[in-house]
Design a protein around this motif. Sequence first.
Motif, short mmCIF file in Angstrom:
data_model
loop_
_atom_site.label_atom_id
_atom_site.label_comp_id
_atom_site.label_asym_id
_atom_site.label_seq_id
_atom_site.Cartn_x
_atom_site.Cartn_y
_atom_site.Cartn_z
N LEU A 180 18.29 16.38 3.01
CA LEU A 180 17.54 16.95 2.26
C LEU A 180 16.48 17.82 2.54
N ASP A 181 16.14 17.93 3.98
CA ASP A 181 15.38 19.12 4.81
C ASP A 181 14.37 18.58 3.80
N LEU A 182 13.61 17.84 4.57
CA LEU A 182 12.10 17.41 3.74
C LEU A 182 11.22 18.32 4.42
N ASN A 183 10.52 18.93 4.39
CA ASN A 183 9.30 19.12 5.49
C ASN A 183 7.96 17.93 4.99
N THR A 184 6.75 18.03 5.81
CA THR A 184 5.82 17.40 6.14
C THR A 184 5.05 17.28 4.64
N GLU A 185 5.02 16.06 4.04
CA GLU A 185 4.71 16.63 2.25
C GLU A 185 3.12 16.93 2.70
N LYS A 186 2.98 17.70 1.48
CA LYS A 186 1.83 19.28 1.29
C LYS A 186 0.61 18.05 0.97
N LYS A 187 -0.37 18.11 1.49
CA LYS A 187 -1.74 17.68 1.07
C LYS A 187 -2.20 17.64 -0.11
N ARG A 188 -2.05 17.26 -0.58
CA ARG A 188 -3.04 16.98 -2.12
C ARG A 188 -3.38 15.83 -2.55
N MET A 189 -4.45 15.52 -3.34
CA MET A 189 -5.23 14.97 -3.45
C MET A 189 -4.42 14.09 -4.53
N PRO A 190 -4.58 12.79 -4.08
CA PRO A 190 -3.57 11.82 -5.23
C PRO A 190 -4.64 12.10 -6.60
N LYS A 191 -4.01 11.13 -7.61
CA LYS A 191 -4.74 10.89 -8.63
C LYS A 191 -5.69 9.61 -8.58
N MET A 192 -7.50 9.98 -8.63
CA MET A 192 -8.09 8.56 -7.75
C MET A 192 -7.95 7.24 -8.78
N THR A 193 -7.62 7.41 -10.28
CA THR A 193 -7.59 6.35 -11.18
C THR A 193 -6.41 5.46 -10.36
N THR A 224 1.04 -1.38 0.43
CA THR A 224 -0.15 0.22 0.03
C THR A 224 0.61 1.35 -0.04
N GLY A 225 2.17 1.12 1.10
CA GLY A 225 2.86 2.40 0.95
C GLY A 225 3.96 2.60 -0.24
N VAL A 226 4.64 1.72 -0.84
CA VAL A 226 4.68 2.00 -2.39
C VAL A 226 3.83 2.36 -3.35
N VAL A 227 2.62 1.68 -3.13
CA VAL A 227 1.42 2.41 -4.37
C VAL A 227 0.72 3.68 -4.16
N LEU A 228 1.18 4.17 -2.93
CA LEU A 228 0.46 4.86 -2.22
C LEU A 228 0.74 6.60 -1.86
N ARG A 229 2.24 5.98 -1.72
CA ARG A 229 3.07 7.13 -1.53
C ARG A 229 3.81 8.34 -2.43
N ARG A 230 4.07 9.22 -1.99
CA ARG A 230 4.76 10.50 -3.34
C ARG A 230 6.02 10.34 -3.21
N ASN A 231 6.14 10.45 -1.60
CA ASN A 231 7.50 10.51 -1.27
C ASN A 231 8.60 9.53 -1.37
N ILE A 232 9.52 9.41 -2.55
CA ILE A 232 10.18 8.05 -2.67
C ILE A 232 11.42 7.81 -1.42
N ILE A 233 11.65 8.79 -0.84
CA ILE A 233 12.09 8.14 0.84
C ILE A 233 10.87 6.93 1.15
N ILE A 234 9.67 7.37 1.38
CA ILE A 234 9.10 6.36 2.13
C ILE A 234 8.67 5.43 1.43
N VAL A 235 8.13 5.37 0.08
CA VAL A 235 8.54 4.34 -0.78
C VAL A 235 9.59 3.75 -0.69
N MET A 261 -4.63 5.81 -7.74
CA MET A 261 -5.40 4.80 -5.84
C MET A 261 -5.98 4.22 -5.79
N PHE A 262 -7.31 4.09 -6.33
CA PHE A 262 -8.52 3.52 -6.67
C PHE A 262 -7.95 1.23 -6.76
N ALA A 263 -6.44 1.82 -8.36
CA ALA A 263 -5.76 0.93 -9.12
C ALA A 263 -5.81 -0.12 -7.63
N GLY A 264 -4.26 0.94 -6.95
CA GLY A 264 -2.96 -0.03 -6.61
C GLY A 264 -4.33 -0.41 -5.00
#
Lengths: 114, 184
Positions: free
Chosen positions: B75-88, A28-39, B90-93
């Motif tokens: 890499l000084d990463l911050n909290t991921e911005k909330k953004r709706m992922p693409k639906m297709t 699930t994490g590999v499919v859903l997350r966008r941050n490549i480190i978390i993938v 996401m549901f396929a996964g």
Amino acid sequence: MFTLANLPTAGLSQYLLVAGLLFAIGLTGVVLRRNIIIVFMCLELMLSAANLTLIAFSRFNLDAKGLPDVHGQMLVFFVITVAAAEVAVGLAIIVALYRSRQTIYTDELTTLKG
Amino acid sequence: MPSPIFWFFALVMLFGATAVVLLPNPVACAMSMVASFVGLAGLFIGLNAYFAGIIQILVYTGAIMVLFVFIIMLLDLNTEKKRMPKMTPMFAGLGIVIAFTIQLIGVISATPGKQLPALDLPASAKNFDASTQIAKNLSSNTLPDVHLIGQSLFTEYNLPLQILGALLLVATVGVVVLSKKQIH
């Protein structure tokens, strides 16, 4: 007398179920997350789920000497070592990627998109 | 009756893994991954795989996760911005994952369960030369896990071990090459 050894033990199917759930969570994490480190972290979770099934099968199928099968544990040893090498190379690739693209979000990495 | 120690470590592992997937902050993800691996090491030790449990803690939570946290810091990463992922996608996964889980539960509930076989260590000591450390430990009813793995590793698995050493060397050199600044 109450000792830890007297507690009931779990069966093989429970171990396999927990390992399968861990694999599914990692997927699930590999499919859903966008941050490549978390993938990448979720990939490690999937590897660990495979390790858990190997250790469970090695303990539940005793070898001819009546000891846990050592071959399963050897495979776990090799998997962990290869995973360590993989993480080192993978993180170096991520750093190189960040240097050239200034992002590690998978939906912004569209260089190969036609 | 369910076994309390197994379910404790299994739930620690599964909750940690779920937190890795759900939490937005990468450092929090790394920390919950550490919790997940500690639970996994507890399960390994419950299965009498002491060596695997120890290297799970040392290599994974000790070395690999520190490397992850280090890279997150660099890499000084911050909290991921909330953004709706693409639906297709996401549901396929999610569909693949849910189908996998349902199939898994179906297969496992259909297969006959196997109970944990008891270890009779003094009886298996007869298979080893009585002067060896393995036989002495087995007679005193302790499992010489590291001795058994070491013996197998340096006899039966000697060639894979050396290939593994070469692999680690190649990985080290590769990392150095990858992280050097490119000079054009």
